[in-house]
Enzyme design. Sequence first.
Site, PDB file in Angstrom:
ATOM      1  N   GLY A   1       0.516  -1.285   0.110  1.00 47.90           N
ATOM      2  CA  GLY A   1       0.310   0.215   0.294  1.00 47.90           C
ATOM      3  C   GLY A   1       1.247   0.803   0.118  1.00 47.90           C
ATOM      4  N   VAL A   2       0.633   2.529   0.842  1.00 46.85           N
ATOM      5  CA  VAL A   2       1.148   3.477   0.491  1.00 46.85           C
ATOM      6  C   VAL A   2       2.376   3.120   1.556  1.00 46.85           C
ATOM      7  CG1 VAL A   2      -0.096   4.801   2.596  1.00 46.85           C
ATOM      8  CG2 VAL A   2       0.772   6.164   1.243  1.00 46.85           C
ATOM      9  N   ASP A   3       2.728   2.404   2.008  1.00 51.47           N
ATOM     10  CA  ASP A   3       3.911   2.230   2.749  1.00 51.47           C
ATOM     11  C   ASP A   3       5.101   1.591   1.832  1.00 51.47           C
ATOM     12  OD1 ASP A   3       5.326   1.589   5.379  1.00 51.47           O
ATOM     13  OD2 ASP A   3       4.930  -0.193   5.747  1.00 51.47           O
TER      14      ASP A   3
ATOM     15  N   THR B   1      -7.886   2.006   5.779  1.00 58.18           N
ATOM     16  CA  THR B   1      -8.628   1.755   4.769  1.00 58.18           C
ATOM     17  C   THR B   1      -8.373   1.401   3.719  1.00 58.18           C
ATOM     18  OG1 THR B   1      -8.458   4.165   3.508  1.00 58.18           O
ATOM     19  CG2 THR B   1     -10.574   4.776   5.365  1.00 58.18           C
ATOM     20  N   GLY B   2      -6.594   0.864   3.948  1.00 57.41           N
ATOM     21  CA  GLY B   2      -6.562   0.193   2.595  1.00 57.41           C
ATOM     22  C   GLY B   2      -6.769  -1.342   3.344  1.00 57.41           C
ATOM     23  N   VAL B   3      -5.570  -2.327   3.976  1.00 55.00           N
ATOM     24  CA  VAL B   3      -5.411  -3.247   4.627  1.00 55.00           C
ATOM     25  C   VAL B   3      -5.429  -3.227   5.189  1.00 55.00           C
ATOM     26  CG1 VAL B   3      -3.692  -4.884   4.649  1.00 55.00           C
ATOM     27  CG2 VAL B   3      -3.351  -3.710   2.812  1.00 55.00           C
ATOM     28  N   TYR B   4      -5.622  -3.138   6.336  1.00 56.86           N
ATOM     29  CA  TYR B   4      -6.488  -3.260   7.352  1.00 56.86           C
ATOM     30  C   TYR B   4      -7.888  -2.689   7.828  1.00 56.86           C
ATOM     31  CZ  TYR B   4      -1.663  -2.622   9.228  1.00 56.86           C
ATOM     32  OH  TYR B   4      -0.400  -3.459  10.212  1.00 56.86           O
TER      33      TYR B   4
END
Length: 176
Positions: free
Chosen positions: A36-38, A122-125
Amino acid sequence: MSKALDRIRIHTGDITKLDVDAIVNAANTSLLGGGGVDGAIHRAAGRELEFECRMLNGCKVGDAKITKGYKLPARHIIHTVGPVWQGGGRSEAELLASCYRRSLELAAANDCRTVAFPAISTGVYHYPKDEAAEIAVGTVTMVMEEKTVPEAVIFCCFDEHMAELYWQAVAALRKG
Ligand code: AR6
């Protein structure tokens, strides 16, 4: 109506491209990178970021830590760890609000006048996107009412749907 709302912007795009004092990373407790963003932030900042992150000994859910921005246009990266959505009964809302508060505290302590947040968790989590947007806008506005730094906060959404949810959250707060 809140004056702090006038210091909030909603942007659609890639957070790694933003020329701000600090971007916030939706990290995990290891702080050693992920998807994701990370993943996007680690790729864009370069390997030196991971070396600095290794020195930080991880980060608790709801807390935040700051590093340099390396190859990013942003001067700093504030790494925060959002909660994994587990149905809402595991203090997820408090923990998500804490991510925004702690990130803003670090931003102020490091004189970051412009800060961009992704939609943490709001993505993977899997945090419900509408509720996450309400918490993001509500918490940031509340903190900004009391503080002059950061001067401006950008909510950087990856798609138009997420941006629309932020617009709705701002509209609801304006109505009061
Ligand atoms: N710019 C802005 N927003 C983005 C970008 C980008 N380049 N890429 C994705 N998003 P996520 P989380 C949005 O999954 O849910 C990682 O593996 C995305 O559309 O990145 O907090 C970490 O290491 C979504 O709305 O973060 C953790 O293990 C939002 O960013 C875990 O994922 C957050 O999605 C953290 O999960």
